[in-house]
Every structure is written in structure tokens, then in C-alpha cells.
Scaffold this active site. Structure first.
Site, PDB file in Angstrom:
ATOM      1  CG  ASP A  30     -33.152 -64.252  76.675  1.00 22.78           C
ATOM      2  OD1 ASP A  30     -33.096 -64.776  77.804  1.00 22.78           O
ATOM      3  OD2 ASP A  30     -32.277 -64.445  75.795  1.00 22.78           O
ATOM      4  CE  LYS A 164     -32.415 -72.468  94.801  1.00 23.06           C
ATOM      5  NZ  LYS A 164     -31.136 -72.568  94.138  1.00 23.06           N
ATOM      6  CG  HIS A 167     -32.532 -75.510  98.849  1.00 23.30           C
ATOM      7  ND1 HIS A 167     -31.970 -75.665  97.592  1.00 23.30           N
ATOM      8  CD2 HIS A 167     -33.633 -76.310  98.858  1.00 23.30           C
ATOM      9  CE1 HIS A 167     -32.677 -76.523  96.891  1.00 23.30           C
ATOM     10  NE2 HIS A 167     -33.700 -76.926  97.630  1.00 23.30           N
ATOM     11  CG  ASN A 168     -28.619 -74.359  95.905  1.00 21.12           C
ATOM     12  OD1 ASN A 168     -29.817 -74.542  96.097  1.00 21.12           O
ATOM     13  ND2 ASN A 168     -28.152 -73.882  94.765  1.00 21.12           N
ATOM     14  CD  GLU A 171     -29.219 -79.009  94.949  1.00 24.47           C
ATOM     15  OE1 GLU A 171     -28.358 -78.738  94.089  1.00 24.47           O
ATOM     16  OE2 GLU A 171     -30.306 -78.399  95.035  1.00 24.47           O
TER      17      GLU A 171
END
Length: 291
Positions: A30, A164, A167-168, A171
């Protein structure tokens, strides 16, 4: 197995821990040295044995592109890159071609689970060739929830992020429905305990869900959401869902309306958007704006 993990923020850091708990070795990088196990991508790649798997968990767009470009110069044929961020599926196809020229495999993976994923597991939707998916499978198995469900090889490259994205979009619409119902209940004089009405729905009703549980959590912390400003951000995937629907002539009235409702929150202090903001904070740790 060994895994290189790039990006150790709210999601990536917890993913590293869950994978380690399953007995695998994770070497994390990171830009924040306090979070990292190594000091550079070059050091990360050097510590992994071939064939390597490197999972990228950084913001979509320029950050993901720059990371993949750097990895392309460091990795070798037979290695695999996984993009587990929220990239647009069309970017996946581009990345697969760029890496494929060098013999490096590519898998895209939509990840859902937010700040709860460490304990509950992450729902995973991934796309790519079977041989590349197989190299990552032990990590998928470590991250997914317990039981038979929670992960799927959705199809070709781009399928994971496309799934995804949808999916969102769903949501968005579900959160909007809860928010609208909550505002209406708050408006009428006859209902004297809206929070307990929401709590009563958690058992025995057809609208019970994890989002409903999170709504009750939010109301327990701030019964009338007075501490929040009625403003809700959008991550971009709702927009992509609507754009894909237009491209394929698929009607999405509920998802489209929920996206536009968030735009309206930027003009007014919307009571509904207080609930949307509270839910996003509950499941994903997303920032909220205080009243």
C-alpha cells in the site's frame, strides 16, 4: 498459496486478514507504509514464487490502470493479475488484452461485503478463463462466506464486474424503497415509533433483509437520523448499470429512479437520503455528511 495484494484500505486490509486466517501467505503493498508489508510493487513481485497471483484492490480508473501497467512490466508469462476493485467491465477487456500480449493472465472480480466481510465473508463474482480462475481459486475459497453459495465464475473477462455492477444497481433500488417507506412513516402523526416498526419487519415479513437489519442499526444509533445531512453520494456503478440498460434496451425504471433520487439529494436536504447515507455507512463504512 502465496498472494500479492495491492491496496490495503477498508476492504483490502480486511481481505488480507481473512486470507491469512485461512492459512495462505499474503504479501501486501500500500502507498501508506504503515499498512504495507513491502515498500514497492517490485519488492512484492520479487518475494512471490512463480506462477504468481497478484490481486489489485485500488480505486477504479487511473489508479488501477497505473498499477496494472507497472505489474505488466514486472510479472512473467504464466502469472495472473486479479482486479478486485470496482472497475468498469469494459476496462477489464482492455486489461486482459494488454496483459495477454505478455502471457500474463487476467481475472476480474466483483467483491461485495464491505466492512463486514472479514467476519461474514465476501460475495465474489469473477470472470476470466478457467485456467486463470483455477490459479486464484484457493483465495476465492478463503474469501467467500461459509456454505455452498457466495461465489460464482460468472463468465468471460468482464463478467465479474458486470455482475457486481448489476448487484449494486439492485442495491440502489432496495435502499431507495426502504428510505421512501421510512420518510412516509416519519411524516404521519398516527405512527409514533417508526424505529420499532422497522424492527418488527425483521422477522416474518417478505421485505426482511440484511439492508433492513442495517437500517435498524442506523436508527438505533440516531433514531430520527437528525445528525445526518440528506445527501448521498453515488459510486458510479449505478450510472454504469443505467448506461448498460440503455445500450441493451432493457427497462430499469426502479434502478434509474433510485439513481436520479441521489442526484436530487445534491439540491435539497432530503430525508430519504439520510437513510441512504446511513445504510451506506453501515454496510460499507462510507463517509457521511453531518447535519
Amino acid at each position: 498459496m502465496e498472494l500479492g495484494l495491492v491496496g490495503l484500505g477498508k476492504m483490502g486490509g480486511n481481505m488480507r486478514e481473512r486470507i491469512r486466517r485461512a492459512g495462505h501467505t499474503v504479501i501486501g503493498y500500500d502507498r501508506n507504509p504503515d499498512l504495507a508489508d513491502v515498500h514497492s510493487l517490485e519488492e512484492l513481485v520479487g518475494k512471490l514464487k512463480g506462477p504468481r497471483v497478484v490481486w489489485v484492490m485500488v480505486p477504479a480508473g487511473a489508479a488501477t490502470q497505473a498499477t496494472i501497467d507497472e505489474l505488466a512490466a514486472l510479472l512473467e508469462p504464466g502469472d495472473v493479475v486479479v482486479d478486485g476493485g470496482n472497475s468498469r467491465w469494459t476496462d477489464d477487456q482492455k486489461h486482459a488484452v494488454e496483459l495477454g500480449i505478455k502471457g500474463i493472465g487476467f481475472v476480474d472480480c466483483g467483491v461485495s461485503g464491505g466492512v463486514w466481510g472479514l467476519e461474514n465473508g465476501y460475495a465474489l463474482m469473477y470472470g476470466g478463463d478457467k485456467e486463470n480462475v483455477a490459479k486464484v481459486q484457493p483465495v476465492f475459497d478463503a474469501l467467500k462466506p461459509e456454505g455452498d453459495f457466495g461465489s460464482v465464475h460468472a463468465g468471460k473477462v468482464g463478467a465479474g464486474h458486470f455482475a457486481k455492477m448489476v448487484h449494486n444497481g439492485i442495491e440502489y433500488a432496495m435502499m431507495q424503497a426502504y428510505a421512501e417507506g421510512w420518510e412516509l412513516l416519519e411524516k404521519v402523526d398516527s405512527v409514533t415509533d417508526v424505529r420499532e416498526v422497522f424492527r418488527s419487519w425483521q422477522e416474518g415479513t417478505v421485505i426482511r433483509s440484511w439492508l433492513l437489519d442495517l437500517a435498524v442499526n442506523a436508527l438505533d444509533e440516531d433514531e430520527h437520523l437528525d445528525k445526518l445531512k440528506g445527501y448521498a453520494q453515488d459510486s458510479g456503478e449505478g450510472r454504469w448499470t443505467v448506461e448498460a440498460a440503455i445500450d441493451h434496451a432493457v427497462p430499469l425504471p426502479a434502478i434509474t429512479a433510485s439513481l436520479f433520487a441521489r442526484f436530487a439529494s445534491r439540491q435539497d436536504d432530503s430525508p430519504q437520503m439520510k437513510m441512504i447515507a446511513a445504510l451506506r455507512n453501515q454496510f460499507g463504512g462510507h463517509a457521511v455528511e453531518k447535519a
